[in-house]
Design a protein around this motif. Sequence first.
Motif, PDB file in Angstrom:
ATOM      1  N   MET A  65      18.170  19.096 -58.973  1.00 22.38           N
ATOM      2  CA  MET A  65      19.209  18.547 -58.161  1.00 22.38           C
ATOM      3  C   MET A  65      18.617  18.755 -56.460  1.00 22.38           C
ATOM      4  SD  MET A  65      21.120  18.732 -60.335  1.00 22.38           S
ATOM      5  CE  MET A  65      21.701  20.136 -60.293  1.00 22.38           C
ATOM      6  N   ILE A  66      17.960  18.467 -56.104  1.00 27.85           N
ATOM      7  CA  ILE A  66      17.123  18.346 -54.657  1.00 27.85           C
ATOM      8  C   ILE A  66      18.578  18.095 -53.722  1.00 27.85           C
ATOM      9  CG2 ILE A  66      16.347  17.943 -53.029  1.00 27.85           C
ATOM     10  CD1 ILE A  66      15.085  19.085 -54.852  1.00 27.85           C
ATOM     11  N   SER A  67      19.392  19.382 -52.723  1.00 29.72           N
ATOM     12  CA  SER A  67      20.483  18.897 -52.221  1.00 29.72           C
ATOM     13  C   SER A  67      20.265  19.221 -50.718  1.00 29.72           C
ATOM     14  CB  SER A  67      21.859  20.352 -52.456  1.00 29.72           C
ATOM     15  OG  SER A  67      21.936  18.926 -53.710  1.00 29.72           O
ATOM     16  N   ASN A  68      20.322  18.160 -50.020  1.00 27.54           N
ATOM     17  CA  ASN A  68      20.685  18.410 -48.516  1.00 27.54           C
ATOM     18  C   ASN A  68      21.558  18.881 -47.202  1.00 27.54           C
ATOM     19  OD1 ASN A  68      17.667  17.196 -47.974  1.00 27.54           O
ATOM     20  ND2 ASN A  68      18.254  15.450 -48.045  1.00 27.54           N
ATOM     21  N   ILE A  69      21.576  19.729 -47.298  1.00 22.98           N
ATOM     22  CA  ILE A  69      23.210  20.640 -46.603  1.00 22.98           C
ATOM     23  C   ILE A  69      23.106  20.230 -45.057  1.00 22.98           C
ATOM     24  CG2 ILE A  69      24.237  22.799 -46.417  1.00 22.98           C
ATOM     25  CD1 ILE A  69      23.619  21.781 -49.462  1.00 22.98           C
ATOM     26  N   ARG A  70      23.955  20.636 -44.424  1.00 20.28           N
ATOM     27  CA  ARG A  70      24.696  20.815 -42.748  1.00 20.28           C
ATOM     28  C   ARG A  70      25.714  21.675 -43.371  1.00 20.28           C
ATOM     29  NH1 ARG A  70      26.080  15.493 -40.146  1.00 20.28           N
ATOM     30  NH2 ARG A  70      23.941  14.831 -40.659  1.00 20.28           N
ATOM     31  N   LEU A  71      25.231  22.294 -42.691  1.00 19.20           N
ATOM     32  CA  LEU A  71      26.618  23.106 -42.375  1.00 19.20           C
ATOM     33  C   LEU A  71      28.364  23.248 -41.115  1.00 19.20           C
ATOM     34  CD1 LEU A  71      24.537  26.245 -41.740  1.00 19.20           C
ATOM     35  CD2 LEU A  71      25.486  25.572 -43.530  1.00 19.20           C
ATOM     36  N   LEU A 120      32.105  25.467 -54.428  1.00 18.11           N
ATOM     37  CA  LEU A 120      31.907  26.825 -53.588  1.00 18.11           C
ATOM     38  C   LEU A 120      30.875  26.844 -52.531  1.00 18.11           C
ATOM     39  CD1 LEU A 120      31.950  29.990 -54.430  1.00 18.11           C
ATOM     40  CD2 LEU A 120      29.191  29.552 -56.053  1.00 18.11           C
ATOM     41  N   LEU A 121      30.448  25.621 -52.667  1.00 21.67           N
ATOM     42  CA  LEU A 121      29.552  25.802 -51.097  1.00 21.67           C
ATOM     43  C   LEU A 121      30.113  25.436 -50.050  1.00 21.67           C
ATOM     44  CD1 LEU A 121      25.397  24.851 -52.288  1.00 21.67           C
ATOM     45  CD2 LEU A 121      26.169  26.839 -51.382  1.00 21.67           C
ATOM     46  N   LYS A 122      30.514  24.372 -50.577  1.00 17.32           N
ATOM     47  CA  LYS A 122      31.896  24.006 -49.568  1.00 17.32           C
ATOM     48  C   LYS A 122      33.029  24.969 -48.962  1.00 17.32           C
ATOM     49  CE  LYS A 122      31.386  18.840 -49.946  1.00 17.32           C
ATOM     50  NZ  LYS A 122      32.185  17.927 -50.416  1.00 17.32           N
ATOM     51  N   ALA A 123      33.323  25.953 -49.912  1.00 19.02           N
ATOM     52  CA  ALA A 123      34.698  25.871 -49.894  1.00 19.02           C
ATOM     53  C   ALA A 123      33.998  27.906 -48.756  1.00 19.02           C
ATOM     54  CB  ALA A 123      34.990  26.783 -51.232  1.00 19.02           C
ATOM     55  N   GLN A 128      29.031  21.745 -44.737  1.00 20.62           N
ATOM     56  CA  GLN A 128      29.440  20.252 -44.503  1.00 20.62           C
ATOM     57  C   GLN A 128      29.686  18.946 -45.266  1.00 20.62           C
ATOM     58  OE1 GLN A 128      29.032  19.007 -40.747  1.00 20.62           O
ATOM     59  NE2 GLN A 128      30.537  18.210 -40.238  1.00 20.62           N
ATOM     60  N   ARG A 129      28.723  19.290 -45.293  1.00 19.60           N
ATOM     61  CA  ARG A 129      27.847  18.072 -45.965  1.00 19.60           C
ATOM     62  C   ARG A 129      26.283  17.720 -46.878  1.00 19.60           C
ATOM     63  NH1 ARG A 129      24.743  13.092 -42.975  1.00 19.60           N
ATOM     64  NH2 ARG A 129      24.604  11.965 -44.693  1.00 19.60           N
ATOM     65  N   LEU A 130      26.872  17.686 -47.516  1.00 28.71           N
ATOM     66  CA  LEU A 130      25.921  17.685 -48.878  1.00 28.71           C
ATOM     67  C   LEU A 130      25.204  16.038 -49.384  1.00 28.71           C
ATOM     68  CD1 LEU A 130      25.870  20.327 -51.605  1.00 28.71           C
ATOM     69  CD2 LEU A 130      26.230  18.019 -52.885  1.00 28.71           C
ATOM     70  N   ASN A 131      24.017  16.246 -49.944  1.00 30.54           N
ATOM     71  CA  ASN A 131      23.686  14.895 -50.083  1.00 30.54           C
ATOM     72  C   ASN A 131      21.846  15.284 -51.002  1.00 30.54           C
ATOM     73  OD1 ASN A 131      21.390  12.779 -50.735  1.00 30.54           O
ATOM     74  ND2 ASN A 131      22.579  11.634 -48.673  1.00 30.54           N
ATOM     75  N   SER A 132      22.732  15.075 -52.243  1.00 33.47           N
ATOM     76  CA  SER A 132      21.608  15.444 -53.881  1.00 33.47           C
ATOM     77  C   SER A 132      20.905  13.848 -54.110  1.00 33.47           C
ATOM     78  CB  SER A 132      23.085  16.478 -54.753  1.00 33.47           C
ATOM     79  OG  SER A 132      23.774  17.472 -53.932  1.00 33.47           O
ATOM     80  N   ARG A 133      19.676  14.689 -54.728  1.00 31.73           N
ATOM     81  CA  ARG A 133      19.407  13.456 -55.936  1.00 31.73           C
ATOM     82  C   ARG A 133      19.666  14.780 -57.078  1.00 31.73           C
ATOM     83  NH1 ARG A 133      18.365  13.871 -50.947  1.00 31.73           N
ATOM     84  NH2 ARG A 133      15.898  14.990 -50.846  1.00 31.73           N
ATOM     85  N   LEU A 134      19.317  13.705 -58.389  1.00 36.83           N
ATOM     86  CA  LEU A 134      19.112  13.931 -59.480  1.00 36.83           C
ATOM     87  C   LEU A 134      16.855  14.204 -59.300  1.00 36.83           C
ATOM     88  CD1 LEU A 134      19.419  15.218 -61.797  1.00 36.83           C
ATOM     89  CD2 LEU A 134      19.041  12.858 -62.973  1.00 36.83           C
ATOM     90  N   LEU A 135      16.427  15.163 -60.275  1.00 37.24           N
ATOM     91  CA  LEU A 135      15.090  15.395 -59.290  1.00 37.24           C
ATOM     92  C   LEU A 135      15.234  15.231 -61.495  1.00 37.24           C
ATOM     93  CD1 LEU A 135      13.261  18.515 -58.556  1.00 37.24           C
ATOM     94  CD2 LEU A 135      12.813  17.512 -60.851  1.00 37.24           C
ATOM     95  N   LEU A 136      13.540  14.185 -61.153  1.00 35.86           N
ATOM     96  CA  LEU A 136      13.915  13.677 -62.708  1.00 35.86           C
ATOM     97  C   LEU A 136      11.982  13.845 -62.719  1.00 35.86           C
ATOM     98  CD1 LEU A 136      13.410   9.727 -62.238  1.00 35.86           C
ATOM     99  CD2 LEU A 136      15.359  10.632 -62.749  1.00 35.86           C
TER     100      LEU A 136
END
Length: 149
Positions: A65-71, A120-123, A128-136
């Motif tokens: 996955m590729i995940s965009n993260i906002r702290l 785990l990343l959130k806790a 705060q926010r995570l937007n993920s996409r599956l890498l094909l």
Amino acid sequence: MDRIDRQILHVLLTDARATYQELGRRVQLSANTVAERVRRLQASGVVRGYRAELDLHALGHGMEMISNIRLREGFDRAAFEEGLRTVPQVVGAMRLTGDFDYQLRMACADSREFEAVIDLLKAEHGVQRLNSRLLLHEVDLGPGRLVAP
């Protein structure tokens, strides 16, 4: 850095295990001359290291996955970056500009493992926010695009 250095870099990007003799043959220099050039490229920081490329599918981590993260506001970036080192499913990380703070590349065995990593990343890591996409699949653009001879 000259044309010969770029040729050496191109060969190393395609085969990091090439011997000085092989490099010399490919760039038409002696092994000793090539060794000195490689040492100079390493000392200057152009060559930062050598690594093995692993097949994540063969290791049982075929879901990437590729995940965009906002702290969370005020969360320490250095603490986040250090914390990523403790999460083995995170195989790459980049700090970004724009709406998100980081982009992570993660490899998991399945969706349950991915869900556990998100939790785990959130806790524990200030996400705060995570937007993920599956890498094909990745597109192989070939080695050494910036140093092509």
